[in-house]
Design an enzyme around this catalytic site. Structure first.
Site, short mmCIF file in Angstrom:
data_model
loop_
_atom_site.label_atom_id
_atom_site.label_comp_id
_atom_site.label_asym_id
_atom_site.label_seq_id
_atom_site.Cartn_x
_atom_site.Cartn_y
_atom_site.Cartn_z
N GLU A 56 49.85 54.30 61.95
CA GLU A 56 50.13 55.19 60.82
C GLU A 56 48.96 55.18 59.85
O GLU A 56 48.43 54.12 59.50
CB GLU A 56 51.39 54.74 60.10
CG GLU A 56 51.84 55.67 59.01
CD GLU A 56 53.16 55.26 58.38
OE1 GLU A 56 53.80 56.13 57.78
OE2 GLU A 56 53.55 54.09 58.48
N ASP A 129 60.69 48.56 60.67
CA ASP A 129 59.27 48.64 61.03
C ASP A 129 59.09 48.91 62.52
O ASP A 129 58.17 49.62 62.92
CB ASP A 129 58.54 47.35 60.64
CG ASP A 129 58.40 47.18 59.14
OD1 ASP A 129 58.48 48.19 58.41
OD2 ASP A 129 58.20 46.04 58.69
#
Length: 155
Positions: A56, A129
């Site tokens: 990301e 996560d």
């Protein structure tokens, strides 16, 4: 730091191989925490042999302490990939949401539900996560597949 391994099958379906999260003790000094992350990532890369890594892209928010810590951990991930000669591809949260939900402002729970559906899982992966990492992997696979088809059309 979440991680997820996803495979694109020959029939264009997605297969979740494995996922998890790397965590360190907040009581440890940052250099030791980064070292633990690096060692765990290296172990994962040396056992899973991913062909590519998607990560990301960071976006700046108001909590600079969090941004610095995340940036350092992200740098360790980039280093581990470079040490293993694995190409890294980066995606913004907007791109991930668009690729999975079709809407760049989708809510976190919508993205997580799409991860569950697209990977044919009984439940949403935990921790968050890890679900995020799987979402990034799916975004990458879809983006690469799209680009391959586009290149094939343009010859």
């Amino acid at each position: 730091m979440g991680w997820g391994l996803v495979h694109l099958r020959p029939d264009d379906s997605l297969e979740m191989i494995n996922y998890g999260a790397i965590s360190t003790s907040p009581r440890l000094p940052m250099p030791q925490r980064l070292q633990q992350i690096y060692r765990q990532l290296t172990g994962l890369l040396e056992t899973a042999f991913p062909s590519e890594i998607a990560i990301e892209e960071l976006f700046f928010n108001k909590n600079t302490t969090t941004v610095i810590a995340v940036s350092q951990a992200r740098g360790v991930a980039l280093l581990a990939a470079a040490d293993h000669n694995i190409d890294v591809f980066e995606y913004t949260p907007l791109q991930v949401k668009q690729a999975l939900v079709g809407y760049g402002r989708a809510q976190k729970d919508q993205v997580q539900e799409m991860v569950r559906i697209l990977l044919n899982l009984d439940q949403i992966p935990k921790p968050d996560d890890a679900a995020d990492a799987l979402a990034i992997a799916i975004c990458h696979i879809r983006s690469r597949r799209f680009m391959s088809r586009l290149e094939a059309q343009n010859g």
